[in-house]
Design a protein around this motif. Structure first.
Motif, PDB file in Angstrom:
ATOM      1  N   LEU A  26       0.826  -1.209   0.000  1.00  0.00           N
ATOM      2  CA  LEU A  26       0.000   0.000   0.000  1.00  0.00           C
ATOM      3  C   LEU A  26       0.858   1.256   0.000  1.00  0.00           C
ATOM      4  O   LEU A  26       0.577   2.232  -0.705  1.00  0.00           O
ATOM      5  CB  LEU A  26      -0.934  -0.018   1.209  1.00  0.00           C
ATOM      6  CG  LEU A  26      -1.875   1.180   1.372  1.00  0.00           C
ATOM      7  CD1 LEU A  26      -2.818   1.274   0.178  1.00  0.00           C
ATOM      8  CD2 LEU A  26      -2.666   1.073   2.666  1.00  0.00           C
ATOM      9  N   ALA A  27       1.938   1.255   0.770  1.00  0.00           N
ATOM     10  CA  ALA A  27       2.847   2.406   0.801  1.00  0.00           C
ATOM     11  C   ALA A  27       3.470   2.644  -0.567  1.00  0.00           C
ATOM     12  O   ALA A  27       3.599   3.795  -1.021  1.00  0.00           O
ATOM     13  CB  ALA A  27       3.936   2.176   1.852  1.00  0.00           C
ATOM     14  N   ALA A  28       3.861   1.555  -1.242  1.00  0.00           N
ATOM     15  CA  ALA A  28       4.437   1.690  -2.581  1.00  0.00           C
ATOM     16  C   ALA A  28       3.430   2.260  -3.567  1.00  0.00           C
ATOM     17  O   ALA A  28       3.763   3.108  -4.411  1.00  0.00           O
ATOM     18  CB  ALA A  28       4.952   0.327  -3.056  1.00  0.00           C
ATOM     19  N   MET A  29       2.165   1.835  -3.477  1.00  0.00           N
ATOM     20  CA  MET A  29       1.120   2.348  -4.379  1.00  0.00           C
ATOM     21  C   MET A  29       0.877   3.832  -4.138  1.00  0.00           C
ATOM     22  O   MET A  29       0.699   4.604  -5.094  1.00  0.00           O
ATOM     23  CB  MET A  29      -0.167   1.546  -4.178  1.00  0.00           C
ATOM     24  CG  MET A  29      -0.064   0.080  -4.611  1.00  0.00           C
ATOM     25  SD  MET A  29      -1.563  -0.867  -4.264  1.00  0.00           S
ATOM     26  CE  MET A  29      -2.739  -0.008  -5.295  1.00  0.00           C
ATOM     27  N   VAL A  32       3.798   5.814  -5.694  1.00  0.00           N
ATOM     28  CA  VAL A  32       3.805   5.845  -7.164  1.00  0.00           C
ATOM     29  C   VAL A  32       2.682   6.711  -7.716  1.00  0.00           C
ATOM     30  O   VAL A  32       2.876   7.502  -8.642  1.00  0.00           O
ATOM     31  CB  VAL A  32       3.705   4.404  -7.723  1.00  0.00           C
ATOM     32  CG1 VAL A  32       3.495   4.428  -9.237  1.00  0.00           C
ATOM     33  CG2 VAL A  32       4.965   3.622  -7.372  1.00  0.00           C
ATOM     34  N   ASN A  33       1.490   6.584  -7.145  1.00  0.00           N
ATOM     35  CA  ASN A  33       0.324   7.273  -7.705  1.00  0.00           C
ATOM     36  C   ASN A  33       0.147   8.690  -7.181  1.00  0.00           C
ATOM     37  O   ASN A  33      -0.494   9.508  -7.847  1.00  0.00           O
ATOM     38  CB  ASN A  33      -0.943   6.464  -7.409  1.00  0.00           C
ATOM     39  CG  ASN A  33      -0.982   5.155  -8.167  1.00  0.00           C
ATOM     40  OD1 ASN A  33      -1.276   5.102  -9.354  1.00  0.00           O
ATOM     41  ND2 ASN A  33      -0.677   4.056  -7.466  1.00  0.00           N
ATOM     42  N   PHE A  34       0.700   8.983  -6.015  1.00  0.00           N
ATOM     43  CA  PHE A  34       0.563  10.322  -5.440  1.00  0.00           C
ATOM     44  C   PHE A  34       1.936  10.831  -5.022  1.00  0.00           C
ATOM     45  O   PHE A  34       2.308  10.759  -3.847  1.00  0.00           O
ATOM     46  CB  PHE A  34      -0.384  10.293  -4.230  1.00  0.00           C
ATOM     47  CG  PHE A  34      -1.745   9.737  -4.536  1.00  0.00           C
ATOM     48  CD1 PHE A  34      -2.717  10.522  -5.131  1.00  0.00           C
ATOM     49  CD2 PHE A  34      -2.046   8.405  -4.242  1.00  0.00           C
ATOM     50  CE1 PHE A  34      -3.969  10.012  -5.410  1.00  0.00           C
ATOM     51  CE2 PHE A  34      -3.291   7.876  -4.515  1.00  0.00           C
ATOM     52  CZ  PHE A  34      -4.265   8.679  -5.113  1.00  0.00           C
ATOM     53  N   PRO A  35       2.704  11.333  -5.988  1.00  0.00           N
ATOM     54  CA  PRO A  35       4.071  11.777  -5.668  1.00  0.00           C
ATOM     55  C   PRO A  35       4.124  12.860  -4.603  1.00  0.00           C
ATOM     56  O   PRO A  35       5.114  12.989  -3.886  1.00  0.00           O
ATOM     57  CB  PRO A  35       4.594  12.293  -7.021  1.00  0.00           C
ATOM     58  CG  PRO A  35       3.745  11.615  -8.038  1.00  0.00           C
ATOM     59  CD  PRO A  35       2.404  11.443  -7.414  1.00  0.00           C
ATOM     60  N   SER A  36       3.051  13.661  -4.500  1.00  0.00           N
ATOM     61  CA  SER A  36       3.058  14.728  -3.510  1.00  0.00           C
ATOM     62  C   SER A  36       2.802  14.218  -2.095  1.00  0.00           C
ATOM     63  O   SER A  36       2.977  14.954  -1.123  1.00  0.00           O
ATOM     64  CB  SER A  36       1.999  15.778  -3.871  1.00  0.00           C
ATOM     65  OG  SER A  36       0.710  15.200  -3.898  1.00  0.00           O
ATOM     66  N   LYS A  37       2.369  12.949  -1.962  1.00  0.00           N
ATOM     67  CA  LYS A  37       2.055  12.378  -0.641  1.00  0.00           C
ATOM     68  C   LYS A  37       3.217  11.513  -0.128  1.00  0.00           C
ATOM     69  O   LYS A  37       3.009  10.414   0.388  1.00  0.00           O
ATOM     70  CB  LYS A  37       0.775  11.536  -0.734  1.00  0.00           C
ATOM     71  CG  LYS A  37      -0.434  12.269  -1.283  1.00  0.00           C
ATOM     72  CD  LYS A  37      -0.939  13.342  -0.326  1.00  0.00           C
ATOM     73  CE  LYS A  37      -2.207  13.989  -0.836  1.00  0.00           C
ATOM     74  NZ  LYS A  37      -2.714  15.033   0.081  1.00  0.00           N
ATOM     75  N   THR A  44       3.288   5.051   6.063  1.00  0.00           N
ATOM     76  CA  THR A  44       2.692   3.729   5.854  1.00  0.00           C
ATOM     77  C   THR A  44       3.767   2.648   5.781  1.00  0.00           C
ATOM     78  O   THR A  44       3.612   1.546   6.354  1.00  0.00           O
ATOM     79  CB  THR A  44       1.863   3.731   4.550  1.00  0.00           C
ATOM     80  OG1 THR A  44       0.913   4.811   4.597  1.00  0.00           O
ATOM     81  CG2 THR A  44       1.119   2.425   4.373  1.00  0.00           C
ATOM     82  N   ALA A  45       4.884   2.935   5.094  1.00  0.00           N
ATOM     83  CA  ALA A  45       5.979   1.969   5.011  1.00  0.00           C
ATOM     84  C   ALA A  45       6.586   1.706   6.390  1.00  0.00           C
ATOM     85  O   ALA A  45       6.903   0.552   6.756  1.00  0.00           O
ATOM     86  CB  ALA A  45       7.045   2.481   4.047  1.00  0.00           C
ATOM     87  N   ALA A  46       6.730   2.750   7.190  1.00  0.00           N
ATOM     88  CA  ALA A  46       7.269   2.566   8.547  1.00  0.00           C
ATOM     89  C   ALA A  46       6.343   1.706   9.389  1.00  0.00           C
ATOM     90  O   ALA A  46       6.799   0.845  10.169  1.00  0.00           O
ATOM     91  CB  ALA A  46       7.473   3.931   9.202  1.00  0.00           C
ATOM     92  N   ALA A  47       5.011   1.899   9.237  1.00  0.00           N
ATOM     93  CA  ALA A  47       4.056   1.076   9.988  1.00  0.00           C
ATOM     94  C   ALA A  47       4.164  -0.389   9.571  1.00  0.00           C
ATOM     95  O   ALA A  47       4.098  -1.306  10.411  1.00  0.00           O
ATOM     96  CB  ALA A  47       2.638   1.600   9.753  1.00  0.00           C
ATOM     97  N   GLY A  48       4.365  -0.631   8.252  1.00  0.00           N
ATOM     98  CA  GLY A  48       4.516  -1.991   7.764  1.00  0.00           C
ATOM     99  C   GLY A  48       5.755  -2.664   8.329  1.00  0.00           C
ATOM    100  O   GLY A  48       5.725  -3.832   8.738  1.00  0.00           O
TER     101      GLY A  48
END
Length: 533
Positions: A26-29, A32-37, A44-48
């Motif tokens: 989900l973090a990767a998506m 990729v889809n929201f460069p500004s976010k 999200t990646a840290a939570a994973g």
């Protein structure tokens, strides 16, 4: 006997590990889809990662099990295949979006735009914003959205929005929109409003009986884009001081409608008293519409200097019943066009009036789009024009009467007019009622539109049939803005399938009898084959 009891392995750490993997994906998506976010993606990646660490902490033996287990290898293989398939799908989707091939299967290419429009949109070097005001869910809103989507697909410089006037009255009032169906095209400080009438052509009562509605939205919107991005606002100046129709008046004979129309077309509109002011050098077109008094010599000299010295463009519309000797002499000297002292009679009795004329349009850059749309203009109380060839002028009649019309000559304001044709006095048709003149040679550059009627431009008639289009096309021709006349309108036609009794019987036999029998036959064949085996 062997102990067949199974060792109970806690499943909770494995669930946490799967949740960690889902969170990382989900973090990767998001990244990729929201460069500004990027902050959200990093969180999200840290939570994973944290969930994965907690899962291994809850069962440390899971590390060895995952690395050495045969099931793990199979899971890794399955996950790799799934990721490869997803990756291929993402790449193909990206390529399809960036390098897609589309084909419009509609008969009249309703969902396509012309090569000229594509070239104009791709060459944009400024940001253009288009706002369309249509009710949500209306058929017109869907057509406009599809059309603007095609524009957007060819340029990142263009953006658009569909605003529902009922749901968003704040934006509607802020942009001074009074009519539903208006499209506003903006570029920096330049703005042009495209009215609904410019997007959809509905056959009028005087058109051909088999005429069909047409969609002219592409021509109107592309023309507006070119206009606002040109960076030029041309000045149209109307002469006053002789009882002319007022550009700010709303009486039937006034021309406030022209003022609003030209302003929406990105023109500046002004008035001038020739006796008190000099003609502004920025003036692109000088218009004289329905004067009631004669011009003075000083005013005629200013007009002559404007035509010869500035190579300015002139629009003259004079009504029957009044003579303007000095002005008419100037027009004849400069352009070879003589205003006759008469009034045109149309025997068709349009609108139950023999003075109302629907002129025949001749092929010209001004009239070609209107002829293509199968539309007519409407004039009231017209006088005819006589043409005399001049070496330095190219004269093109664009509006004539029908062959059966005639002109009542030698008018006397104190004597009532008899409609019947008088041999030896009146003039038979066809008669010229509107001409365009283009100077050649040393005086090249000057253009003129000369009309034997001013009601054509009045508030009472400007919205009739093709009058509006004829005016705008004429002004654009005089100032050299006629790039979009080659875009053809699309016919709005719903295809129909006519099924007679024989065809209906064939369809019934095929669908209701034939297809079920075929399925039964195939099922029987499969059954027999399997039984033999």
């Amino acid at each position: 006997m062997k102990d067949k009891r199974r060792i109970q392995i806690p499943i909770f750490p494995y669930v946490m590990l799967v949740l960690a993997l889902v969170t990382l994906v989900l973090a990767a998506m998001v990244y990729v889809n929201f460069p500004s976010k990027t902050t959200v993606a990093a969180g999200t990646a840290a939570a994973g990662l944290l969930i994965a660490v907690l899962a291994f902490a809850a069962r440390p033996a899971m590390v060895r099990e995952l690395l050495t287990s045969r099931k793990t290898l199979l899971w890794i293989n399955d996950i790799a295949l799934i990721l490869i398939i997803i990756g291929i799908g993402v790449v193909l989707s990206h390529l399809g979006f960036r390098r897609n091939v589309r084909y419009d299967f509609t008969q009249n290419q309703l969902f396509s735009i012309s090569d000229m429009t594509i070239q104009a949109v791709r060459n944009l070097d400024q940001d253009v914003r288009i706002t369309a005001f249509y009710p949500t869910g209306s058929p017109e809103a869907g057509m406009i959205k599809d059309l603007l989507g095609e524009y957007k697909r060819h340029s990142d410089r263009l953006s658009f929005a569909i605003v529902d006037p009922m749901r968003d009255p704040v934006t509607t009032r802020a942009m001074s929109i009074s009519n539903v169906g208006t499209i506003v095209v903006q570029c920096d400080a330049s703005r042009q409003d495209v009215a609904r009438e410019a997007l959809f052509e509905i056959p009028g009562p005087y058109g051909p009986p088999d005429a069909k509605p047409k969609f002219t939205g592409e021509q109107a919107i592309t023309s507006a884009i070119l206009n606002v991005t040109s960076g030029i606002k041309r000045l149209i100046t109307f002469v006053k001081g002789h009882g002319e129709a007022s550009i700010s008046g709303y009486q039937p004979r006034d021309i406030a409608g022209i003022n609003e129309l030209l302003t929406r077309e990105n023109f500046d509109v002004d008035e001038i008293v020739l006796l008190e002011q000099d003609i502004d050098p920025r003036t692109s077109v000088l218009a004289i519409v329905s004067p009631q008094q004669e011009f003075l010599d000083d005013e005629i000299e200013k007009l002559r200097s404007y035509i010869k010295g500035n190579k300015g463009h002139l629009l003259v519309a004079l009504d029957p019943g009044r003579t303007h000797e000095k002005l008419e002499r100037l027009v004849f000297e400069q352009f070879g066009v003589l205003y006759n002292n008469d009034i045109v009679v149309d025997p068709r009795g349009i609108q139950r009036n023999y003075w109302t004329v629907a002129p025949v349009l001749a092929e010209h850059q001004i009239t070609s789009p209107i002829i293509e749309k199968e539309m007519l203009a409407l004039m009231f109380h017209c006088r005819s024009l006589t043409l005399e060839a001049k070496e330095d002028c190219r004269i093109d009649p664009i509006m004539r009467t029908i062959d059966d019309a005639w002109a009542k000559r030698a008018l006397d304001p104190n004597v009532s007019i008899e409609i019947e044709f008088e041999e030896g006095r009146d003039a038979r048709g066809p008669l010229n009622m509107g001409v365009v003149v283009e100077k050649t040679g040393v005086a090249s550059g000057t253009r003129a539109l000369l009309l034997g009627d001013s009601d054509f431009f009045s508030n009472g008639y400007i919205g009739a049939l093709a009058n509006r289009d004829l005016l705008i096309n004429s002004v654009n021709w005089m100032v050299g803005q006629y790039q979009m006349i080659t875009i053809r309108p699309r016919i709005l036609e719903m295809p129909r399938i006519v099924i007679d009794e024989t065809d209906a019987g064939k369809i019934f036999t095929l669908c209701v009898i034939g297809m079920p029998l075929l399925i039964v036959l195939l099922g029987g064949i499969v059954y027999m084959v399997r039984r033999r085996v």
